[in-house]
Design a protein around this motif. Structure first.
Motif, PDB file in Angstrom:
ATOM      1  N   LEU A   1       0.850  -1.188   0.000  1.00  0.00           N
ATOM      2  CA  LEU A   1       0.000   0.000   0.000  1.00  0.00           C
ATOM      3  C   LEU A   1       0.885   1.237   0.000  1.00  0.00           C
ATOM      4  O   LEU A   1       1.760   1.396   0.855  1.00  0.00           O
ATOM      5  N   TYR A   2       0.646   2.125  -0.967  1.00  0.00           N
ATOM      6  CA  TYR A   2       1.375   3.387  -1.076  1.00  0.00           C
ATOM      7  C   TYR A   2       0.429   4.519  -0.673  1.00  0.00           C
ATOM      8  O   TYR A   2      -0.638   4.670  -1.271  1.00  0.00           O
ATOM      9  N   VAL A   3       0.821   5.294   0.317  1.00  0.00           N
ATOM     10  CA  VAL A   3       0.005   6.413   0.785  1.00  0.00           C
ATOM     11  C   VAL A   3       0.692   7.713   0.383  1.00  0.00           C
ATOM     12  O   VAL A   3       1.866   7.927   0.709  1.00  0.00           O
ATOM     13  N   VAL A   4      -0.038   8.567  -0.332  1.00  0.00           N
ATOM     14  CA  VAL A   4       0.515   9.835  -0.812  1.00  0.00           C
ATOM     15  C   VAL A   4      -0.301  10.976  -0.218  1.00  0.00           C
ATOM     16  O   VAL A   4      -1.529  11.009  -0.351  1.00  0.00           O
ATOM     17  N   LEU A   5       0.381  11.910   0.441  1.00  0.00           N
ATOM     18  CA  LEU A   5      -0.271  13.045   1.091  1.00  0.00           C
ATOM     19  C   LEU A   5      -0.053  14.307   0.273  1.00  0.00           C
ATOM     20  O   LEU A   5       1.061  14.577  -0.187  1.00  0.00           O
TER      21      LEU A   5
END
Length: 309
Positions: free
Chosen positions: A244-248
């Motif tokens: 899972l890649y989380v981008v803010l």
């Protein structure tokens, strides 16, 4: 948080299938040639079929490689697609109009076999009118920052993950399937600065619940066995649960960094692989922060096997 430079897609490392949009050819003088109007329209349709919504700048970034000069070609192409009833605009992100396909545009793509089958693909119009356009544009910006035109047709947006038995249902902002022998999958969640910290953390933990669910199978009266729901019903060719890649994004960079550090604390102990970064860092090519690694053993202990149907 540990930084890692891994998990960055390689533009030329996969030969099983071509999932990229072509770079405009160079002319005899060595400069990029201008794509024909027909090609611009076709590529714009194909791109919108992948990312669902985009601005003229984003489309030009992918299909013309001419910077600001390419926007005029794309703007004319989008107006022509609108006249033909294949594309439309239903809102704005800042000062930029957001473009999406119409149902006729989706049918044209499907009829031409331009993209892999997407039986549940939508136009995005309803989401834009409901005010989710800026989030959709942030997702598109993430897709372009992660791989640009490379493997563009390997992306799908708003992919539903649901397990009816435990009442779990959520949509992943973007899913990238790379054309490798095992169809390597990457999951992307994009926070545009609109969610609370608790809500963002809960969305990440939902992935662990999804990964941890196991289903029992076997004829009545037999011992039977259990299996990972995701491995049987979703990512059948993956050996491990996808990262899972989380981008803010959506906030000043110093606030994004604080939000990233808070997320690291909020998901401490999670048993799926999680990488996180901010959109500015992603655009600069800086390493991802590794928030967690995949740990199937701990996950099975946390989510016991089901012994009955």
């Amino acid at each position: 948080m540990q930084e890692t430079a891994g998990h960055t897609p390689c533009p030329t490392g996969f030969r099983q299938a071509d999932t990229s949009l072509l770079v405009p050819e160079a002319s005899a003088t060595g400069t990029r040639s201008t794509p024909t109007a027909c090609r611009v329209r076709a590529d714009a349709l194909r791109m919108l079929g992948c990312v669902r919504m985009a601005t003229v700048r984003q489309v030009a970034q992918v299909i013309t490689a001419e910077g600001s000069d390419g926007r005029s070609y794309v703007r004319r192409a989008m107006q022509q697609l609108k006249t033909q009833g294949l594309a439309e605009t239903n809102g704005k992100s800042g000062r930029d109009r957001i473009w999406n396909l119409t149902p006729s545009g989706l049918k044209a793509l499907s009829a031409g076999n331009e993209l892999p089958p997407r039986p549940r693909a939508g136009t995005g119009a309803r989401g834009i009118r409901a005010g989710f356009g800026p989030h959709g544009i942030a997702v598109t910006e993430t897709i372009l920052a992660y791989g640009g035109r490379h493997h563009l047709t390997g992306w799908q947006v708003e992919v539903n993950h649901a397990i009816k038995a435990i009442g779990l249902s959520f949509s992943t902002d973007a899913v990238l399937t790379l054309p490798t022998a095992t169809s390597e999958v990457h999951l992307f969640e994009v926070d545009n600065g609109t969610m609370t910290r608790a809500r963002l953390a809960q969305e990440v933990w939902d992935y662990e619940r999804y990964a941890g669910h196991r289903v029992w199978e076997g004829a009545r009266g037999t011992v039977g066995r259990s299996y990972d729901f995701w491995a049987r019903h979703r990512y059948t060719r993956s050996r491990l649960f996808p990262t899972l890649y989380v981008v803010l994004t959506g906030l000043p960079e110093h606030l994004l960094q604080r939000r990233l550090e808070a997320l690291a604390r909020d998901v401490d102990g999670i048993t799926i692989a999680v990488l996180a970064t901010t959109l500015p860092r992603l655009k600069r090519g800086e390493p991802w922060y590794e928030l967690a690694v995949d740990d199937p053993s701990r996950r099975r202990a946390r989510y016991p096997e089901a012994f009955s149907r």
